[in-house]
Design a protein around this motif. Structure first.
Motif: not given
Length: 143
Positions: A73-87
């Motif tokens: 999930i941390g790696e995903m946050a680096a790739e797509r920060p807006g998506f992970i932040a919205s979750l």
């Protein structure tokens, strides 16, 4: 549906904390959640910060919610920060994008629950979670 029993959760927690002590880590908090992300057990060492319970549950439940470790999930946050932040707004138990949340699998590869560890570096948190899962004779996703 199978789940992690309270006895298994207690074993995971004890072994996780023992591994942290063996490594000389900062005080840890450990949460074990069932397959729905609901808390089975939590324990924290003396002098842990007050948010550690929420962070540990967020690492574990967030991993289950997305079906991947909190490291991923941390790696995903680096790739797509807006998506992970919205979750965060829709994740009932939180979502922590840092290593330390590990999914526990049954023999068929289905999620039984997860373990979340917090208190030291994220890498060390994850090492301790893996040690706790192994001590309970359970399998970690990706292990």
């Amino acid at each position: 549906m199978s789940t992690i029993s309270l006895d298994q959760a207690r074993t995971i927690i004890a072994a996780t904390l023992a591994h942290g002590k063996q490594l000389g880590l900062k005080p840890l908090g450990v949460a074990v959640v069932d397959g729905g992300g609901h808390l089975i057990a939590f324990e924290r060492e003396d002098c842990t910060a007050t948010l550690r319970a929420h962070i540990a549950v967020g690492k574990a439940a967030g991993a289950l919610g997305l079906g991947v470790s909190s490291r991923r999930i941390g790696e995903m946050a680096a790739e797509r920060p807006g998506f992970i932040a919205s979750l965060g707004a829709i994740a009932p138990s939180g979502l922590i994008p840092a290593a330390g949340g590990v999914i526990v699998l049954d023999d068929a590869g289905r999620a039984l629950g997860a373990v979340g560890v917090t208190g030291d570096t994220s890498d060390n948190d994850e090492l301790c979670a893996l040690a706790g899962i192994a001590a309970a004779n359970l399998k970690a996703q990706g292990a």
